[in-house]
Design an enzyme around this catalytic site. Sequence first.
Site, PDB file in Angstrom:
ATOM      1  N   THR A 199       0.761  -0.945   0.108  1.00 17.05           N
ATOM      2  CA  THR A 199       0.375   0.064  -0.120  1.00 17.05           C
ATOM      3  C   THR A 199       0.871   1.438   0.609  1.00 17.05           C
ATOM      4  OG1 THR A 199      -1.493  -0.771   1.109  1.00 17.05           O
ATOM      5  CG2 THR A 199      -1.592   1.194   1.189  1.00 17.05           C
ATOM      6  N   PHE A 203       1.191   5.547   0.893  1.00 19.35           N
ATOM      7  CA  PHE A 203       0.930   6.099   1.479  1.00 19.35           C
ATOM      8  C   PHE A 203       2.029   7.213   1.780  1.00 19.35           C
ATOM      9  CE2 PHE A 203       0.083   2.240   4.379  1.00 19.35           C
ATOM     10  CZ  PHE A 203      -0.963   2.416   4.435  1.00 19.35           C
TER      11      PHE A 203
END
Length: 387
Positions: free
Chosen positions: A288, A290
């Site tokens: 992921t 960020f």
Amino acid sequence: MKDTPKGTPDLSVLRREIDRIDTELVALFSTRMQVSASVAEYKRSVGMAVTDPVREAALLDRVAAMSPVETADYTRTLYQDIMALSRAYQHVKLGSDSALSESVRAAVKATAPAFPTSATVACQGTAGAYSHKAAKTLFSDPIIRYYEKFSDVFDAIERGECRYGVLPIENSTAGSVTEIYDLMSRHRFYIVRAMRLGVEHCLLAPKGKRLEDITEIVSHKQAIAQCADFLASHPGVRVTPMENTAVAARHAATVGGTVAAIADRSCAELYGLEVLAQGICNCANNQTRFICISKNLEIYPGAEKTSVTLTVPHKPGSLSRMLTRFDAMHVNLTKLESRPIPERDFEFRFYFDMLCEAGDETLLHLLAELSGESEEFRYLGTYEELL
């Protein structure tokens, strides 16, 4: 090999003719660009903008009218690209002395030489969330404040409650976090750093429970999407989205019974749960991305990625001509995201990520051009991305 039909032009002859024409075209194009540079100098001397929409529209109509009907549209498209390249060249000749370029230069000079190790950081969810884990990676000693919704994180930055906010924006399996992109259009902020976090989802449940006991699985919708294959193998289990993976783990611990949560392994110890299954993502290499946002523009050493958002006219070829600017300046686009504009029917706002160092004059030229010619342009920051 088939015989060439009688009367068919010789291919080598045709190619020589094309080569001759291309030689003339290149010479004429070079001459046109030099004249365009002189136009740029004139515009500088009298304070004119580079773009002249009325003049450009008239030119397109004129060249289309000069062409045979069957090639008029092709001629118009060709000259739209030529004018885009001409504008880019004029911006280079004029320099990057726009207000935005000056803001970028000033931020580079004013920003501290090193990214802070400690700061007050806003995260969505609760302890054990992946945003919490990302914040602990970005800052060695953060003071983390938790907020219920992603929009609350943006609000906390705008109000000055926290210096930074950490938000998930993209997953390698489930794609973009569209809620974040939609919020980005409604809030004012700058991206000051980004990072990629490896994500290994686990199924967590109250102690003593077995996998076959579970009747409901709770988690964030992105985590649910990332573990779709695992969930599909348990069709009798109800799946319920929640605000955050850590919130889901806390919920499973609170209600007990036969509710399990998809979350990071660290949530097991944090909330008194145990791991029933690990590595349940569809893809083993699940990451992921960020972003770390701030109210103020901060550009730290090592910043090599830039993000902008803009809209283009709702006309054929508008996006293509916008992309020509990046190509002309040899800027590598790493992401193009589109999101619908709610108040406009089937019109979209575009987000661009590009690789171009903060001190590179090419970036400043491009920003000057985009900010001067794009509808609803916003510069979102230049930053380093930790891999």
